[in-house]
Design an enzyme around this catalytic site. Structure first.
Site, PDB file in Angstrom:
ATOM      1  N   HIS A 262      35.476  51.447  40.274  1.00  0.00           N
ATOM      2  CA  HIS A 262      34.194  50.197  40.495  1.00  0.00           C
ATOM      3  C   HIS A 262      34.059  49.911  39.033  1.00  0.00           C
ATOM      4  CE1 HIS A 262      30.663  47.793  41.168  1.00  0.00           C
ATOM      5  NE2 HIS A 262      30.372  48.395  42.057  1.00  0.00           N
TER       6      HIS A 262
ATOM      7  N   GLU B  30      37.889  45.909  41.390  1.00  0.00           N
ATOM      8  CA  GLU B  30      37.768  47.154  41.026  1.00  0.00           C
ATOM      9  C   GLU B  30      39.169  46.907  42.154  1.00  0.00           C
ATOM     10  OE1 GLU B  30      33.832  47.420  43.107  1.00  0.00           O
ATOM     11  OE2 GLU B  30      33.054  45.399  41.985  1.00  0.00           O
TER      12      GLU B  30
END
EC number: 5.1.3.15
Length: 321
Positions: A190, A297
């Site tokens: 992330h 991500e």
């Protein structure tokens, strides 16, 4: 789970006459690991979540966005840096094995072990010393709290490797089924990338690609246009880039390339920016910080990866400057 010795006291051997070496240190009461290359590039990894909370170039310029209200004491997942998502992306109420887990699973809210510096896999030049340094972190059921073990009672082993280089950052994950029955998982890195002005940012490499827009009701799947993506409002999309994992996804700001992302065995790219909704997030600060970040991500989050007993899965990303 691993056989690499953990010897923090021997991380930085220095012998007279050798070229400069990367310096690796354990700080903050054994809760963080930092690494600095001889040329000045650096990273800092919080053992809580194995979260990279800082990545700087040789000039000391920060490349990741970290909320000024991010909790770094292990009380909640870190807002910013590069948190790890495993074994579920978001929530999956219809997936029995992960339905009871918190959002994005337990990897980002568990304390990982620092397994040491991979000296045999860190690159060195003859003149300027180390050109990269690789750090390994591990997570297994023994690292989880009792509640997490009850909610996901599978035998597993994770090794997360972080390689700092002069031109970029590589992160990779090895997932192993240590048990006797099969299980499924999702994984995602992330990454909160720092930018100066989101209005000047465009993202290429996602053109003419299928994507899921998580902000529509019901959630819809469509194909992106043939032009680069720009961000002008809240964005939460899961792309399957048409070019495949090896085709770069490039973040450009003001006409200049800023980041290039190449993936290995991670077929999806999530693009997220909370826009003005950031003001309602208790751990997001400053409130207008959304102007200085974009999440791009790399993950395997569309469907599930299945591992039979004894099997291993590997995936990773390279973020180049």
């Amino acid at each position: 789970m691993v056989d690499r010795p953990k010897k923090p006291s021997a991380l930085n051997p220095i012998s007279p006459g050798l070229a400069p070496q990367a310096q690796v240190n354990i700080t903050h009461s054994n809760s963080r690991v930092s690494a600095v290359l001889p040329t000045g590039e650096s990273i800092e990894v919080l053992l809580y979540g194995a979260t990279i909370i800082s990545w700087k170039d040789a000039a000391g310029q920060e490349k990741l966005f970290l909320s000024s209200k991010a909790q770094l004491d292990g009380t909640k997942a870190v807002r910013g840096g590069i948190p790890l998502v495993f074994p579920v992306f978001g929530t999956a109420p219809d997936h029995a094995a992960t339905a009871a887990l918190p959002q994005h699973g337990f990897a980002r809210i568990s304390r990982w072990e620092f397994l040491g510096r991979s000296t045999s896999e860190s690159a060195r030049t003859t003149d300027d010393g180390d050109s990269s340094v690789k750090l390994d972190f591990g997570l297994s059921p023994s690292n989880l709290d009792e509640e997490s073990r009850k909610k996901w009672p599978y035998a597993f082993g994770l090794i997360y490797s972080v390689t700092l280089g002069r031109e970029g950052l590589t992160t990779s994950m090895v997932v192993r089924n240590e048990g006797e029955s099969a299980w499924e998982f999702q994984v995602l890195m992330h990454s909160y990338l720092r930018v100066d002005d989101i209005s000047q940012v465009s993202i290429s490499g996602l053109e003419s690609s299928s994507y899921v827009d998580k902000l529509t009701t019901p959630i819809s799947t469509t194909t992106s246009p043939s032009s680069a993506l720009t961000i002008g409002s809240k964005t939460d999309r899961v792309y399957t880039p048409a070019g495949g994992p090896s085709a770069p996804v490039v973040v450009t700001e003001g006409g200049a390339k800023k980041f290039s992302l190449v993936r290995d065995n991670l077929n999806e790219v999530v693009v997220w920016n909370p826009w003005t909704d950031a003001v309602s997030m208790s751990d997001f600060a400053p409130a207008d910080g959304y102007k200085n970040m974009i999440c791009v991500e790399a993950g395997a989050v569309k469907g599930w990866q299945k591992l039979e007993a004894g099997e291993t899965w590997e995936g990773g990303q390279i973020i180049s400057l």
